[in-house]
Design a protein around this motif. Structure first.
Motif, PDB file in Angstrom:
ATOM      1  N   ALA A 137       0.826  -1.210   0.000  1.00 49.88           N
ATOM      2  CA  ALA A 137       0.000   0.000   0.000  1.00 49.88           C
ATOM      3  C   ALA A 137       0.860   1.259   0.000  1.00 49.88           C
ATOM      4  CB  ALA A 137      -0.933  -0.004   1.205  1.00 49.88           C
ATOM      5  N   GLU A 138       1.963   1.227   0.740  1.00 47.31           N
ATOM      6  CA  GLU A 138       2.857   2.388   0.800  1.00 47.31           C
ATOM      7  C   GLU A 138       3.415   2.715  -0.581  1.00 47.31           C
ATOM      8  OE1 GLU A 138       7.008   3.760   3.073  1.00 47.31           O
ATOM      9  OE2 GLU A 138       6.141   1.778   3.435  1.00 47.31           O
TER      10      GLU A 138
ATOM     11  N   GLU B  87      -6.395  -6.275   1.831  1.00 44.41           N
ATOM     12  CA  GLU B  87      -5.995  -5.294   2.851  1.00 44.41           C
ATOM     13  C   GLU B  87      -5.141  -4.195   2.229  1.00 44.41           C
ATOM     14  OE1 GLU B  87      -3.302  -4.959   6.957  1.00 44.41           O
ATOM     15  OE2 GLU B  87      -3.600  -6.922   6.013  1.00 44.41           O
ATOM     16  N   ALA B  88      -4.170  -4.576   1.398  1.00 43.98           N
ATOM     17  CA  ALA B  88      -3.311  -3.585   0.743  1.00 43.98           C
ATOM     18  C   ALA B  88      -4.129  -2.677  -0.162  1.00 43.98           C
ATOM     19  CB  ALA B  88      -2.226  -4.293  -0.066  1.00 43.98           C
ATOM     20  N   ALA B  89      -5.051  -3.259  -0.935  1.00 42.83           N
ATOM     21  CA  ALA B  89      -5.891  -2.474  -1.837  1.00 42.83           C
ATOM     22  C   ALA B  89      -6.790  -1.512  -1.070  1.00 42.83           C
ATOM     23  CB  ALA B  89      -6.725  -3.404  -2.711  1.00 42.83           C
ATOM     24  N   SER B  90      -7.284  -1.964   0.078  1.00 39.71           N
ATOM     25  CA  SER B  90      -8.136  -1.110   0.905  1.00 39.71           C
ATOM     26  C   SER B  90      -7.348   0.064   1.464  1.00 39.71           C
ATOM     27  CB  SER B  90      -8.753  -1.925   2.047  1.00 39.71           C
ATOM     28  OG  SER B  90      -9.598  -2.948   1.549  1.00 39.71           O
ATOM     29  N   LEU B  91      -6.115  -0.191   1.911  1.00 40.38           N
ATOM     30  CA  LEU B  91      -5.274   0.874   2.457  1.00 40.38           C
ATOM     31  C   LEU B  91      -4.950   1.929   1.402  1.00 40.38           C
ATOM     32  CD1 LEU B  91      -2.771  -1.263   4.592  1.00 40.38           C
ATOM     33  CD2 LEU B  91      -4.476   0.348   5.477  1.00 40.38           C
ATOM     34  N   ALA B  92      -4.811   1.495   0.148  1.00 40.09           N
ATOM     35  CA  ALA B  92      -4.455   2.422  -0.935  1.00 40.09           C
ATOM     36  C   ALA B  92      -5.669   2.913  -1.719  1.00 40.09           C
ATOM     37  CB  ALA B  92      -3.472   1.743  -1.889  1.00 40.09           C
ATOM     38  N   ASN B  93      -6.856   2.425  -1.358  1.00 35.42           N
ATOM     39  CA  ASN B  93      -8.105   2.813  -2.025  1.00 35.42           C
ATOM     40  C   ASN B  93      -8.072   2.528  -3.522  1.00 35.42           C
ATOM     41  OD1 ASN B  93     -10.740   3.812  -2.139  1.00 35.42           O
ATOM     42  ND2 ASN B  93     -10.046   5.885  -2.613  1.00 35.42           N
ATOM     43  N   ILE B  94      -7.646   1.319  -3.869  1.00 37.57           N
ATOM     44  CA  ILE B  94      -7.601   0.864  -5.251  1.00 37.57           C
ATOM     45  C   ILE B  94      -8.181  -0.550  -5.312  1.00 37.57           C
ATOM     46  CG2 ILE B  94      -5.696   2.297  -6.091  1.00 37.57           C
ATOM     47  CD1 ILE B  94      -3.751   0.129  -5.344  1.00 37.57           C
TER      48      ILE B  94
ATOM     49  N   ARG C 298     -14.828  -6.521  -2.419  1.00 38.93           N
ATOM     50  CA  ARG C 298     -15.563  -5.275  -2.308  1.00 38.93           C
ATOM     51  C   ARG C 298     -16.117  -4.924  -3.689  1.00 38.93           C
ATOM     52  NH1 ARG C 298     -10.580  -1.896  -1.334  1.00 38.93           N
ATOM     53  NH2 ARG C 298      -9.993  -3.348  -3.004  1.00 38.93           N
ATOM     54  N   LYS C 299     -17.017  -4.003  -3.764  1.00 45.15           N
ATOM     55  CA  LYS C 299     -17.508  -3.525  -5.048  1.00 45.15           C
ATOM     56  C   LYS C 299     -16.337  -2.964  -5.854  1.00 45.15           C
ATOM     57  CE  LYS C 299     -20.807  -0.327  -7.165  1.00 45.15           C
ATOM     58  NZ  LYS C 299     -21.834   0.714  -6.919  1.00 45.15           N
TER      59      LYS C 299
END
Length: 433
Positions: free
Chosen positions: A182-183, A213-220, A244-245
């Motif tokens: 995510a970073e 989790e990584a995608a959620s942290l980066a909003n992608i 997620r959607k």
């Protein structure tokens, strides 16, 4: 009336200068007489497209979409009569992290391809490398491929830090770091548009959970390509509980050719030849189904009944790499033609190759022909005849095949098959001894 020389030149300046200015071309390119299909703007008809920008540059924008634009207003005119004109194609599943590490496979290795040699000739202007690099290797990929390509190259960052470098890395949970992934994604938001999970083998949800989790942290979004498992990881749980959607399931018409519960589950029930009900439910809720055709990731036994039932993929993509390009897949034009041969209508095929993938990667500045949008354009010839399409489990016939006649990227004509336009005599680069 007698005029001295000074008076004569003053009159000449005032009367002739405006005339010369009026004769200057207003547009860099006009595409004349093509059948324009722009799914975002619901355009489907014979229109002209004018592009403004510097000839030979990459800053061109769509200036006008209208009937009968005067061709004298352009530096270059593309004769698209009898052809389809669409937004530049967007392929969200490729492997272009080529390199010299002979053990690196798709990560800086021999299985990757150089983008510009393969994109423009298929009408593709934007690609997404699907997980070839991870947080440890992305900056090498950026410097070596993204920054040097005329093609717009974006990336899904592999949850595996090293990237797609073979089973030693891709099956190691220690390589899967959600926070560092995510970073890196947040460090390069213009280039990194998703997180990828690929090839993990084993009945374990940990890799999926870390990628999400990584995608959620980066909003992608996350794109998932399951490996194999005995028993397989159930798609119903992935689609309805994990995703997620907007999350993407690639190789959606791959999987098992039987109902044996190991390997990778398929979305079509072999016993009934119907798309499984939870799959239809998932798509309605916003789960994205992507083709990712690849070398062996598409089955006619899955694709044909799904298309016949009206279950269309959200996006068409190639999974283009060195071992897939000369098999059934070939390129985007072939896959688009393949899906039409199975019964998917032309407008849906164009939408799944342009505007849909743009939305999926949250790049809604791409994939359409709105005035002011970047001038990425494909001119496609739809040939009529008898054509064959095949997969690892059979073959079918089709009556139409797409062929790219010209590609415009950022207002610059980067490919033309049959010289639809006169070339501009641009300055030649200096010859070095």
């Amino acid at each position: 009336m007698n005029l001295n020389c000074l008076q004569y030149f003053i009159l000449l300046f005032f009367f002739c200068e405006p005339l010369q200015a009026q004769q200057q071309p207003k547009y860099s390119i006009i595409i004349k007489g093509g059948h324009v299909i722009d799914p975002k703007n619901n355009i489907d008809g014979i229109l002209d497209i004018a592009v403004e920008g510097t000839p030979g540059g990459t800053d061109g924008k769509i200036a006008l979409v209208a009937k009968d634009i005067d061709p004298k207003l352009a530096v270059q005119v593309v004769d698209a009569k009898g052809m389809y004109v669409t937004p530049g194609l967007i392929d969200i599943h490729v492997h272009y992290f080529w390199g010299t590490d002979l053990k690196g496979t798709y990560r800086n290795g021999p299985a990757g391809l150089q983008p510009d040699g393969f994109t423009f000739r298929s009408g593709v202007t934007t690609v997404v490398d699907a997980g070839s690099s991870g947080w440890k290797t992305f900056e090498t990929f950026k410097a070596q491929t993204i920054d040097l390509s005329k093609t717009r190259v974006l990336a899904m960052l592999n949850i595996v830090g090293e990237g797609m470098a073979g089973g030693k890395f891709e099956n190691s949970l220690e390589e899967m770091d959600a926070a560092k992934t995510a970073e890196m994604a947040k460090k390069y938001p213009e280039q990194i548009v998703g997180v990828k999970l690929a090839h993990f083998s084993g009945h374990d949800w940990t890799p999926t959970d870390r990628a999400i989790e990584a995608a959620s942290l980066a909003n992608i979004p996350v794109m998932v390509d399951f490996g194999s498992s005995d028993p397989y990881l159930p798609l119903e749980e992935l689609f309805l509980k994990k995703f997620r959607k907007g999350d993407i399931y690639t190789h959606c018409f791959g999987g098992n050719s039987s109902n044996i519960p190991k390997g990778r589950e398929s979305i079509v029930d072999i016993s009934t030849n119907k798309v499984k009900p939870y799959v239809i439910e998932a798509q309605k809720k916003g789960v994205i189904f992507d083709v990712g055709f690849g070398g062996a990731s598409f089955l006619l036994a899955q694709g044909q009944p799904a298309i016949k039932q009206g279950f269309y993929p959200n996006s068409i993509s190639s999974d283009h790499h060195i071992t897939s390009m000369n098999g059934p897949m070939k390129d985007m034009n072939n896959i688009m033609s393949f899906f039409m041969a199975m019964g998917m209508d032309l407008k849906s095929v164009i939408g799944a190759s342009t505007w849909n993938p743009a939305k999926e990667i949250k790049r809604e500045d791409l994939g359409h022909l709105s005035v002011g949008a970047v001038a990425d354009i494909a001119v496609l010839n739809l040939r009529k005849g008898k054509f064959g399409f095949y997969a690892r489990d059979g073959k079918i016939e089709g009556k139409q095949r797409f062929e790219t006649e010209a590609t415009i990227k950022g207002g610059n004509i980067v490919y033309t098959l049959n010289a639809l336009v006169e070339p501009i005599n641009l300055p030649r680069p200096a010859v070095r001894n």
